[in-house]
Design a protein around this motif. Structure first.
Motif, PDB file in Angstrom:
ATOM      1  N   HIS A 150       0.828  -1.202   0.163  1.00 41.99           N
ATOM      2  CA  HIS A 150       0.033   0.103  -0.021  1.00 41.99           C
ATOM      3  C   HIS A 150       0.978   1.090  -0.010  1.00 41.99           C
ATOM      4  O   HIS A 150       0.499   2.232  -0.702  1.00 41.99           O
ATOM      5  CB  HIS A 150      -0.749   0.222   1.315  1.00 41.99           C
ATOM      6  CG  HIS A 150      -2.077  -1.273   1.364  1.00 41.99           C
ATOM      7  ND1 HIS A 150      -2.336  -1.974   0.216  1.00 41.99           N
ATOM      8  CD2 HIS A 150      -2.539  -1.614   2.449  1.00 41.99           C
ATOM      9  CE1 HIS A 150      -3.244  -2.680   0.415  1.00 41.99           C
ATOM     10  NE2 HIS A 150      -3.146  -2.681   1.874  1.00 41.99           N
TER      11      HIS A 150
ATOM     12  N   LEU B 157       2.571   7.177  -6.474  1.00 43.27           N
ATOM     13  CA  LEU B 157       1.622   8.052  -7.057  1.00 43.27           C
ATOM     14  C   LEU B 157       2.343   9.453  -7.033  1.00 43.27           C
ATOM     15  O   LEU B 157       2.162  10.385  -7.736  1.00 43.27           O
ATOM     16  CB  LEU B 157       0.349   8.046  -6.010  1.00 43.27           C
ATOM     17  CG  LEU B 157      -0.512   9.264  -6.248  1.00 43.27           C
ATOM     18  CD1 LEU B 157      -1.468   9.149  -7.567  1.00 43.27           C
ATOM     19  CD2 LEU B 157      -1.657   9.067  -5.228  1.00 43.27           C
TER      20      LEU B 157
ATOM     21  N   VAL C 263       2.847   1.702 -14.145  1.00 38.87           N
ATOM     22  CA  VAL C 263       2.363   1.289 -12.863  1.00 38.87           C
ATOM     23  C   VAL C 263       1.980   2.785 -12.187  1.00 38.87           C
ATOM     24  O   VAL C 263       0.853   3.046 -11.819  1.00 38.87           O
ATOM     25  CB  VAL C 263       2.791   0.386 -12.044  1.00 38.87           C
ATOM     26  CG1 VAL C 263       2.023   0.347 -10.705  1.00 38.87           C
ATOM     27  CG2 VAL C 263       2.745  -1.096 -12.767  1.00 38.87           C
ATOM     28  N   PRO C 264       3.161   3.424 -11.973  1.00 37.21           N
ATOM     29  CA  PRO C 264       2.890   5.024 -11.363  1.00 37.21           C
ATOM     30  C   PRO C 264       1.868   5.712 -12.097  1.00 37.21           C
ATOM     31  O   PRO C 264       1.053   6.319 -11.570  1.00 37.21           O
ATOM     32  CB  PRO C 264       4.363   5.481 -11.583  1.00 37.21           C
ATOM     33  CG  PRO C 264       5.363   4.343 -11.421  1.00 37.21           C
ATOM     34  CD  PRO C 264       4.682   3.248 -12.486  1.00 37.21           C
ATOM     35  N   GLU C 265       1.990   5.605 -13.502  1.00 33.56           N
ATOM     36  CA  GLU C 265       0.993   6.458 -14.069  1.00 33.56           C
ATOM     37  C   GLU C 265      -0.452   5.962 -14.151  1.00 33.56           C
ATOM     38  O   GLU C 265      -1.407   6.776 -13.862  1.00 33.56           O
ATOM     39  CB  GLU C 265       1.431   6.777 -15.566  1.00 33.56           C
ATOM     40  CG  GLU C 265       0.311   7.141 -16.592  1.00 33.56           C
ATOM     41  CD  GLU C 265       0.012   8.597 -16.349  1.00 33.56           C
ATOM     42  OE1 GLU C 265       0.641   9.296 -15.215  1.00 33.56           O
ATOM     43  OE2 GLU C 265      -0.935   9.122 -16.796  1.00 33.56           O
TER      44      GLU C 265
ATOM     45  N   LEU D 282      -1.455   4.540 -11.569  1.00 31.95           N
ATOM     46  CA  LEU D 282      -2.114   4.621 -10.187  1.00 31.95           C
ATOM     47  C   LEU D 282      -2.642   6.140 -10.219  1.00 31.95           C
ATOM     48  O   LEU D 282      -3.355   6.435  -9.562  1.00 31.95           O
ATOM     49  CB  LEU D 282      -1.022   4.497  -8.969  1.00 31.95           C
ATOM     50  CG  LEU D 282      -0.413   2.986  -8.875  1.00 31.95           C
ATOM     51  CD1 LEU D 282       1.006   3.195  -8.010  1.00 31.95           C
ATOM     52  CD2 LEU D 282      -1.630   2.230  -7.958  1.00 31.95           C
ATOM     53  N   ARG D 283      -1.656   7.088 -10.891  1.00 31.06           N
ATOM     54  CA  ARG D 283      -2.144   8.481 -10.815  1.00 31.06           C
ATOM     55  C   ARG D 283      -3.515   8.403 -11.541  1.00 31.06           C
ATOM     56  O   ARG D 283      -4.416   9.479 -11.032  1.00 31.06           O
ATOM     57  CB  ARG D 283      -1.279   9.065 -11.822  1.00 31.06           C
ATOM     58  CG  ARG D 283      -1.450  10.898 -11.439  1.00 31.06           C
ATOM     59  CD  ARG D 283      -0.291  11.618 -12.625  1.00 31.06           C
ATOM     60  NE  ARG D 283      -0.946  11.163 -13.871  1.00 31.06           N
ATOM     61  CZ  ARG D 283      -2.016  11.859 -14.423  1.00 31.06           C
ATOM     62  NH1 ARG D 283      -2.725  12.947 -13.810  1.00 31.06           N
ATOM     63  NH2 ARG D 283      -2.198  11.481 -15.801  1.00 31.06           N
TER      64      ARG D 283
ATOM     65  N   SER E 117      -6.228   7.565  -9.120  1.00 31.87           N
ATOM     66  CA  SER E 117      -6.414   8.502  -8.008  1.00 31.87           C
ATOM     67  C   SER E 117      -7.316   9.654  -8.465  1.00 31.87           C
ATOM     68  O   SER E 117      -8.089  10.103  -7.869  1.00 31.87           O
ATOM     69  CB  SER E 117      -5.150   8.921  -7.592  1.00 31.87           C
ATOM     70  OG  SER E 117      -5.028  10.230  -6.546  1.00 31.87           O
TER      71      SER E 117
ATOM     72  N   ALA F  30      -2.668  -4.246  -4.465  1.00 34.09           N
ATOM     73  CA  ALA F  30      -2.258  -3.798  -3.119  1.00 34.09           C
ATOM     74  C   ALA F  30      -1.847  -2.238  -3.380  1.00 34.09           C
ATOM     75  O   ALA F  30      -2.130  -1.297  -2.577  1.00 34.09           O
ATOM     76  CB  ALA F  30      -1.345  -4.651  -2.457  1.00 34.09           C
ATOM     77  N   HIS F  31      -1.139  -2.133  -4.309  1.00 30.20           N
ATOM     78  CA  HIS F  31      -0.774  -0.582  -4.644  1.00 30.20           C
ATOM     79  C   HIS F  31      -2.023   0.298  -5.160  1.00 30.20           C
ATOM     80  O   HIS F  31      -1.924   1.293  -4.298  1.00 30.20           O
ATOM     81  CB  HIS F  31       0.145  -0.512  -5.987  1.00 30.20           C
ATOM     82  CG  HIS F  31       1.535  -1.313  -5.876  1.00 30.20           C
ATOM     83  ND1 HIS F  31       2.158  -1.472  -4.697  1.00 30.20           N
ATOM     84  CD2 HIS F  31       2.371  -1.693  -6.758  1.00 30.20           C
ATOM     85  CE1 HIS F  31       3.133  -2.377  -4.895  1.00 30.20           C
ATOM     86  NE2 HIS F  31       3.451  -2.360  -6.059  1.00 30.20           N
TER      87      HIS F  31
ATOM     88  N   VAL G  17      -4.959  -0.234  -3.858  1.00 30.47           N
ATOM     89  CA  VAL G  17      -5.523   0.046  -2.321  1.00 30.47           C
ATOM     90  C   VAL G  17      -4.952   1.167  -1.612  1.00 30.47           C
ATOM     91  O   VAL G  17      -5.788   1.833  -1.004  1.00 30.47           O
ATOM     92  CB  VAL G  17      -5.556  -1.175  -1.674  1.00 30.47           C
ATOM     93  CG1 VAL G  17      -6.252  -1.100  -0.150  1.00 30.47           C
ATOM     94  CG2 VAL G  17      -6.628  -2.295  -2.395  1.00 30.47           C
ATOM     95  N   GLY G  18      -3.687   1.089  -1.716  1.00 35.69           N
ATOM     96  CA  GLY G  18      -2.900   2.308  -1.080  1.00 35.69           C
ATOM     97  C   GLY G  18      -3.223   3.614  -1.491  1.00 35.69           C
ATOM     98  O   GLY G  18      -3.793   4.684  -0.965  1.00 35.69           O
ATOM     99  N   VAL G  19      -3.492   3.677  -2.928  1.00 33.56           N
ATOM    100  CA  VAL G  19      -3.961   4.963  -3.390  1.00 33.56           C
ATOM    101  C   VAL G  19      -5.535   5.352  -3.010  1.00 33.56           C
ATOM    102  O   VAL G  19      -5.676   6.565  -2.942  1.00 33.56           O
ATOM    103  CB  VAL G  19      -3.570   4.973  -5.097  1.00 33.56           C
ATOM    104  CG1 VAL G  19      -4.589   5.902  -5.706  1.00 33.56           C
ATOM    105  CG2 VAL G  19      -2.251   5.034  -5.255  1.00 33.56           C
TER     106      VAL G  19
ATOM    107  N   MET H 121      -7.221   4.066  -0.568  1.00 30.51           N
ATOM    108  CA  MET H 121      -7.438   4.623   0.976  1.00 30.51           C
ATOM    109  C   MET H 121      -6.952   5.953   1.156  1.00 30.51           C
ATOM    110  O   MET H 121      -7.493   6.720   2.343  1.00 30.51           O
ATOM    111  CB  MET H 121      -6.469   3.568   1.784  1.00 30.51           C
ATOM    112  CG  MET H 121      -6.930   2.074   1.804  1.00 30.51           C
ATOM    113  SD  MET H 121      -6.843   0.933   3.101  1.00 30.51           S
ATOM    114  CE  MET H 121      -5.219   0.616   3.029  1.00 30.51           C
ATOM    115  N   LEU H 122      -5.514   6.156   0.415  1.00 28.36           N
ATOM    116  CA  LEU H 122      -4.999   7.604   0.700  1.00 28.36           C
ATOM    117  C   LEU H 122      -6.126   8.771   0.208  1.00 28.36           C
ATOM    118  O   LEU H 122      -6.292   9.707   1.066  1.00 28.36           O
ATOM    119  CB  LEU H 122      -3.887   7.861  -0.161  1.00 28.36           C
ATOM    120  CG  LEU H 122      -3.274   9.336  -0.242  1.00 28.36           C
ATOM    121  CD1 LEU H 122      -2.583   9.408   0.877  1.00 28.36           C
ATOM    122  CD2 LEU H 122      -2.184   9.281  -1.709  1.00 28.36           C
TER     123      LEU H 122
ATOM    124  N   ALA I  84      -8.573   9.172   3.195  1.00 25.26           N
ATOM    125  CA  ALA I  84      -7.752   9.596   4.294  1.00 25.26           C
ATOM    126  C   ALA I  84      -7.592  11.126   4.140  1.00 25.26           C
ATOM    127  O   ALA I  84      -7.876  11.949   4.997  1.00 25.26           O
ATOM    128  CB  ALA I  84      -6.667   9.064   4.670  1.00 25.26           C
ATOM    129  N   GLN I  85      -7.193  11.460   2.997  1.00 27.35           N
ATOM    130  CA  GLN I  85      -6.994  12.819   2.764  1.00 27.35           C
ATOM    131  C   GLN I  85      -8.295  13.826   2.742  1.00 27.35           C
ATOM    132  O   GLN I  85      -8.364  14.949   2.963  1.00 27.35           O
ATOM    133  CB  GLN I  85      -6.588  13.283   1.223  1.00 27.35           C
ATOM    134  CG  GLN I  85      -5.019  12.823   1.225  1.00 27.35           C
ATOM    135  CD  GLN I  85      -4.513  12.838  -0.363  1.00 27.35           C
ATOM    136  OE1 GLN I  85      -5.172  12.538  -1.201  1.00 27.35           O
ATOM    137  NE2 GLN I  85      -3.301  12.809  -0.421  1.00 27.35           N
TER     138      GLN I  85
END
Lengths: 173, 173
Positions: A84, A91, B42-44, B46-47, B50, B83-84, B86-88, B90-91, B94-95
């Motif tokens: 996570h 990101l 993958v990073p893109e 995730l972006r 998001s 899992a990555h 889910v991190g994004v 949940m972030l 939380a924000q």
């Protein structure tokens, strides 16, 4: 080239910044560890980690991020929390158009010490010597973050020659 | 109470929003799937995920997020990408100070159909009936996202009685 090395984790996340010099020269710029308390809910821990890594990116303006690849090894919930965290860290890089490279622990060990199975003590000694530090970086996560950044400095010329498609290149916005 | 249900994933991420009504009544508000192409780094990806989930949160202002818990099952890189993601996700919650609850697939199946091992066909039929939909939601990720949201609507009164510490409650900022 300024490289941010990240040893990802939610309890402890190692962060480092180095500057690639001439040849194999690497100049250390910053190193530290971000901690989030285990008793805080995971989404809030991810938010705090995100704030911290974004502050580091603001302060040090890295050109590239080198991050350790997560394996499905060890405690399940620790692995998932780390995965996570990696999502949140990648990101942050993608939101700034910073390319991300992933390295396995053995790739880092081999690049730094010549031995893919080097132990922590050997790795710390090598990193201290390579960066000309007056004392060994602590804790282990900080040393690992520096090792990742140095590994990328040394691997980058080869990756560049191999052309695109070898990295998680995030396009600049 | 407005609940966002999320069936997390990077290739397909199911998103839904429902409104808890009287008793076991649940009103569907929105359902959809966010896709990111496998050929993009993958990073893109995730972006992009998001951006999409933040748009959903802006549009529908959920009070709580119910998200499927990730297991170390199946293809390693798929599990890690999920899992990555889910991190994004949940972030993003939380924000905004939105509490996050995690449910296992069998918890969702049991809540919706009474059977922790219900198959996709049975789950889709139950969700279609519970929400009074004129046709079955498609694809499966959309139906799963609705099932997660309904599961939370029905479990929330019990969780509330059990008090704090049962959820990833992110404090409001």
């Amino acid at each position: 080239m300024r490289v941010m090395g990240i040893d990802p984790g939610l309890t402890r996340c190692g962060l480092s910044v180095v500057q690639a010099g001439k040849g194999r020269g690497v100049i250390p710029i910053a190193v530290g560890v971000v901690r989030t308390p285990a008793e805080v809910p995971v989404p809030e821990r991810l938010r705090r980690l995100s704030v911290a890594v974004n502050e580091w990116m603001d302060d040090y303006q890295p050109d590239v991020v080198a991050i350790e690849r997560v394996f499905e090894r060890g405690n399940v919930s620790t692995v998932m929390n780390t995965a996570h965290a990696v999502g949140v860290l990648m990101l942050a890089a993608a939101q700034r158009g910073i390319p991300v490279h992933n390295y396995t622990p053995s790739e880092v060990k081999k690049a730094i010490s010549g031995n893919g199975r080097a132990d922590k003590k050997q790795m710390t000694a090598m990193i201290t010597r390579i960066l000309g530090l007056s004392e060994a970086p602590k804790p282990a996560d900080a040393a690992d973050a520096l090792a990742l950044a140095v590994c990328h400095c040394w691997r980058a010329p080869f990756l560049a020659r191999m052309g695109p498609g070898t990295a998680h290149n995030a396009p600049r916005n």
